[in-house]
Design a protein around this motif. Sequence first.
Motif, PDB file in Angstrom:
ATOM      1  N   LYS A 139     -39.629  -0.652   5.161  1.00  0.00           N
ATOM      2  CA  LYS A 139     -39.818  -2.108   5.186  1.00  0.00           C
ATOM      3  C   LYS A 139     -41.296  -2.354   5.448  1.00  0.00           C
ATOM      4  O   LYS A 139     -41.811  -1.911   6.482  1.00  0.00           O
ATOM      5  N   THR A 140     -41.966  -3.031   4.526  1.00  0.00           N
ATOM      6  CA  THR A 140     -43.404  -3.238   4.707  1.00  0.00           C
ATOM      7  C   THR A 140     -43.653  -4.247   5.831  1.00  0.00           C
ATOM      8  O   THR A 140     -42.904  -5.213   5.996  1.00  0.00           O
ATOM      9  N   GLY A 141     -44.706  -3.997   6.563  1.00  0.00           N
ATOM     10  CA  GLY A 141     -45.054  -4.880   7.673  1.00  0.00           C
ATOM     11  C   GLY A 141     -45.882  -4.125   8.693  1.00  0.00           C
ATOM     12  O   GLY A 141     -46.351  -3.013   8.436  1.00  0.00           O
ATOM     13  N   ARG A 142     -46.023  -4.714   9.842  1.00  0.00           N
ATOM     14  CA  ARG A 142     -46.829  -4.108  10.903  1.00  0.00           C
ATOM     15  C   ARG A 142     -46.336  -4.590  12.261  1.00  0.00           C
ATOM     16  O   ARG A 142     -45.704  -5.643  12.370  1.00  0.00           O
ATOM     17  N   ARG A 143     -46.639  -3.792  13.262  1.00  0.00           N
ATOM     18  CA  ARG A 143     -46.339  -4.232  14.628  1.00  0.00           C
ATOM     19  C   ARG A 143     -47.280  -5.376  14.997  1.00  0.00           C
ATOM     20  O   ARG A 143     -48.480  -5.314  14.668  1.00  0.00           O
ATOM     21  N   ASN A 144     -46.771  -6.352  15.692  1.00  0.00           N
ATOM     22  CA  ASN A 144     -47.684  -7.360  16.239  1.00  0.00           C
ATOM     23  C   ASN A 144     -48.620  -6.731  17.263  1.00  0.00           C
ATOM     24  O   ASN A 144     -49.765  -7.128  17.386  1.00  0.00           O
ATOM     25  N   LYS A 145     -48.089  -5.741  17.993  1.00  0.00           N
ATOM     26  CA  LYS A 145     -48.936  -4.977  18.909  1.00  0.00           C
ATOM     27  C   LYS A 145     -48.818  -3.507  18.549  1.00  0.00           C
ATOM     28  O   LYS A 145     -47.769  -2.896  18.767  1.00  0.00           O
ATOM     29  N   PHE A 146     -49.897  -2.963  18.015  1.00  0.00           N
ATOM     30  CA  PHE A 146     -49.899  -1.531  17.703  1.00  0.00           C
ATOM     31  C   PHE A 146     -49.954  -0.731  19.015  1.00  0.00           C
ATOM     32  O   PHE A 146     -49.434   0.360  19.118  1.00  0.00           O
ATOM     33  N   TRP A 147     -50.675  -1.306  19.959  1.00  0.00           N
ATOM     34  CA  TRP A 147     -50.780  -0.694  21.290  1.00  0.00           C
ATOM     35  C   TRP A 147     -50.099  -1.654  22.262  1.00  0.00           C
ATOM     36  O   TRP A 147     -50.512  -2.812  22.397  1.00  0.00           O
ATOM     37  N   SER A 148     -49.054  -1.164  22.905  1.00  0.00           N
ATOM     38  CA  SER A 148     -48.357  -1.988  23.887  1.00  0.00           C
ATOM     39  C   SER A 148     -48.194  -1.167  25.160  1.00  0.00           C
ATOM     40  O   SER A 148     -47.732  -0.028  25.116  1.00  0.00           O
ATOM     41  N   ARG A 149     -48.577  -1.746  26.261  1.00  0.00           N
ATOM     42  CA  ARG A 149     -48.558  -1.056  27.563  1.00  0.00           C
ATOM     43  C   ARG A 149     -49.267   0.311  27.437  1.00  0.00           C
ATOM     44  O   ARG A 149     -50.444   0.330  27.111  1.00  0.00           O
ATOM     45  N   ASN A 150     -48.525   1.415  27.654  1.00  0.00           N
ATOM     46  CA  ASN A 150     -49.200   2.725  27.548  1.00  0.00           C
ATOM     47  C   ASN A 150     -48.734   3.505  26.320  1.00  0.00           C
ATOM     48  O   ASN A 150     -48.759   4.723  26.305  1.00  0.00           O
ATOM     49  N   VAL A 151     -48.328   2.764  25.304  1.00  0.00           N
ATOM     50  CA  VAL A 151     -47.885   3.410  24.054  1.00  0.00           C
ATOM     51  C   VAL A 151     -48.727   2.900  22.887  1.00  0.00           C
ATOM     52  O   VAL A 151     -48.837   1.683  22.683  1.00  0.00           O
ATOM     53  N   VAL A 152     -49.293   3.832  22.148  1.00  0.00           N
ATOM     54  CA  VAL A 152     -50.072   3.489  20.952  1.00  0.00           C
ATOM     55  C   VAL A 152     -49.299   4.017  19.749  1.00  0.00           C
ATOM     56  O   VAL A 152     -48.994   5.214  19.687  1.00  0.00           O
ATOM     57  N   SER A 153     -48.980   3.125  18.835  1.00  0.00           N
ATOM     58  CA  SER A 153     -48.247   3.575  17.640  1.00  0.00           C
ATOM     59  C   SER A 153     -49.251   3.859  16.534  1.00  0.00           C
ATOM     60  O   SER A 153     -50.065   3.009  16.182  1.00  0.00           O
ATOM     61  N   ILE A 154     -49.192   5.058  16.024  1.00  0.00           N
ATOM     62  CA  ILE A 154     -50.109   5.455  14.941  1.00  0.00           C
ATOM     63  C   ILE A 154     -49.275   5.961  13.775  1.00  0.00           C
ATOM     64  O   ILE A 154     -48.304   6.693  13.956  1.00  0.00           O
ATOM     65  N   GLY A 155     -49.690   5.580  12.585  1.00  0.00           N
ATOM     66  CA  GLY A 155     -48.933   5.978  11.396  1.00  0.00           C
ATOM     67  C   GLY A 155     -47.823   4.981  11.126  1.00  0.00           C
ATOM     68  O   GLY A 155     -47.920   3.800  11.466  1.00  0.00           O
ATOM     69  N   LEU A 156     -46.747   5.456  10.566  1.00  0.00           N
ATOM     70  CA  LEU A 156     -45.699   4.564  10.084  1.00  0.00           C
ATOM     71  C   LEU A 156     -44.962   3.844  11.214  1.00  0.00           C
ATOM     72  O   LEU A 156     -44.323   2.823  10.984  1.00  0.00           O
ATOM     73  N   SER A 157     -45.061   4.361  12.439  1.00  0.00           N
ATOM     74  CA  SER A 157     -44.430   3.644  13.555  1.00  0.00           C
ATOM     75  C   SER A 157     -45.183   2.350  13.858  1.00  0.00           C
ATOM     76  O   SER A 157     -44.624   1.438  14.458  1.00  0.00           O
ATOM     77  N   GLY A 158     -46.446   2.287  13.438  1.00  0.00           N
ATOM     78  CA  GLY A 158     -47.248   1.082  13.675  1.00  0.00           C
ATOM     79  C   GLY A 158     -47.125   0.080  12.543  1.00  0.00           C
ATOM     80  O   GLY A 158     -47.358  -1.113  12.734  1.00  0.00           O
TER      81      GLY A 158
END
Lengths: 406, 474
Positions: free
Chosen positions: A210-229
Amino acid sequence: MDFHQLWLRLRQQGLASRLDDYSYPIIAAEQGRFQMPGEDHNQIGSNFGYAYQFDSSLYAKFLRSYCEANGVVRTEGKVTKASQNPESGHVERLTLEDGQQTEASLFVDCSVFRGILIEQALNAVYDDWSHWLPCNRAVAVPCEARGKLLPYTRATARKAGWQWRIPLQHRTGNGHVYWNEYISDDEATHQLMSTLEGPALAEPKQLYFKTGRRNKFWSRNVVSIGLSGGFLEPLESTSIHLIQEGITALIELFPGAMIDDNDVDEYNARMGLNFERVRDFLLLHYAATQRDDSEMWRYFRDMTLPDSLQEKIAAWNTRGYVLKYEFGVFLPPSWIAVMLGQNLVPASYDPRADKYPLDQLNSQLGSIKQNTINAVEATPDQIDFLQRYGAASQSAPLVASPSAPN
Amino acid sequence: MQRSEFKIVICGGGLAGLMTALALHGALSSAYQIVLIDEGEDADDDLSYGSVTLPTAYDFLRGLGLDEPVLFSRSNTSFSFGSHYVDWPGTDTDWIQCHHQILPVIGGVPLNHHLTRNQRSLAPLLISGVAARHGKFAHPPNDASNPLSRAEYGYQFSAHQWTRLLAEKVQTSGVSRSASSIETVNTDNGEVISLDLTSGETITADLFIDCTGPARKLLSAVGHSFTTIRRISLTHSLKSASQLGPACRRVQASAQGWSAHTFLQDSVHTLMIQKDDKAVDATPYALGALDVAWHNNTVAIGAAASAHDPLTPGPMVMLQRDIERLLDLIPVARTFDMEQREFNRRFQNDVNHTDMFANAFYLNEAPTSSFWSEAASAAQSPDLNRKIVQFESRGILTKFDLEPFNDEDWTVLHHGLGRRVARYDLQVEATARLDIDQQLDGMARAIEQLVGRMPPHHVYVSNMKRYFEKQKYA
């Protein structure tokens, strides 16, 4: 004065051939030739960039061994639980299926679409861009390589999506990206398999996204990189670029003892801009098309574009003007290539181009075209270059086994 | 394609009008008829452009026919390695806000992080700043091994003298010029239809360019309002000088505001900026911008479009950008919606980014006078806050699209204003601290030695003018 403006003037006088004829990397690519950019910037053949076509499975294996050889501790297992601090909400500990536990101050979520931490634990909102980029499935299959080794990827429009062909030294990668609203999985697979240039080397693999993006790629102490972001379909192979951007930004903003909210905001702002500018460029491929022979293409013809893209197209159509930005992976030549490639020919051109005497301009562009031909003729075939460069594959071309699908 | 005739009328005889007329005339074919309504120079208006440029002015001025032989032989222009800020609020020391090429990257890490780790100052490593402080100048050579090749320079100038040079250029350029004033701006439905001139002539055009400075005669006639951010007053004086001063403007702060001394070949120009109710004989000046600079068939350029603090070269940068933006978007037909939208989009970005650099000067702890408190209050913005927070936190330069002031300008400014970086990029630890110290010592020593051999600014300019004379450039 941008070169394409001078070209547009000559074209309107009927004196220019296609813009591609003045571009060394395009002509070289069309002929299957390649060499590194030259160092003399006054010479044709010096001012282009290049990237790689590669086998992602082999590359991942290589990266894994490289990481481990350089001290990265790798634990294999399935995450079953992410324990969070009840006050801060920070992820403190991961529990694996076999009971192992891992504690950390910072977690990088590279769990692809599942978003084990960023979504399942932290519930970071996914901004769905499906209404702009609705293709949501793909089927991929490698096949035996055929013909000359070409240094470019081919994307062929299909009635409900598009098909890629990525030629590697030992095989050719193929895939069909499509919108399941207008084609079934079986039909999409059939279209792909029936148009392979050689026998398939494996069973076709089905992918969902599903195309899109996280509103927050980095939230608290988690940074999403790649397809999780976030995910933008592979039409321009931007996923790895966006991974690189994420890694670079994380290194630059790497937290100290505490995570600073300003760093988190900075990271999210940078990555948000990256995603948005890629999104517009991808959507341009669909929106600028004149194709209307199927439901999907008619959907794009009738859709309301994001203002930012609408403005870019209007500026181009009016006078060949490319909206100026400094940041974003796609520079003006990329925008020009897609717009002209889709037959969007500007109605006019920059009036400053009229300042040059027409004969002189015609002669100069003629020289560039001839010099481009000469430079390409002196360029080796890609396969010869790879052998000379020491980058030829050590494995023989793959051949389909008798039981492989056709 | 044969273009149909298109008439552009430029109103205003100061820096903005003359530069715009020359730029358009030089760039466009004869299908574009350029007419300048030269209302004469308003010296007070052009004062607001300040007296210094960024290095980007070199190419821009050459494009108008003002190359260095002309500038130095026919006006009192001098070189500018930057501006020397003295007694600036919240700082312990003075600094030279110098122009410099990309700062070195050592071991893959920007210089800034090494300076933080080794607790060293940036100033001795900036050749343009060191040379300016010693009153020296020479053109940066192309030889990359020469430390001076990393210097960049702009100009210290007199707006009055540049206006005279530009007016002469216009006279010989073929631009159609009418020495007259606007009596009435005739409008209909938000468009300028024609201008009635004091000469009795009525003039029409496809596109009108408003270069009438703060009067904004055309844009105000079509109903566009100027948003004032802050009011200041400008007082200026000129004192003749027997010898040219340093290749940098000196800006000194006081409780009531600041003053700038610009060192020209024959004089020192002083500009004093205070709150607008301080000085009786001062010119009041409103800083701010139009909501849109291009409205229907009328475009505002320079001080007619936006007014910026002359604390930095911002006003001249903005004028240059206004003209370059107009050149990029000269209409190709008699409808120009797209050009208008894009011009205004870029205009807003340029206004914000130009102001942001000047605003960054006012966020230090300052005297409690109304001048400083108003300036600090107007300076706040989320984007500027983002820049300062990131720099102070870890020495990162947050960037936005196409800012007029580059990374080096911002780095020098942050250091000059005494902003301290809390922590450095850990990648610097790949190189031994002592090795970095030795390397930086070597750089500073090489700069100091080279500056010692450079000629004083006044000697260099005298010799250069003699050379131009011999070459018959002048």
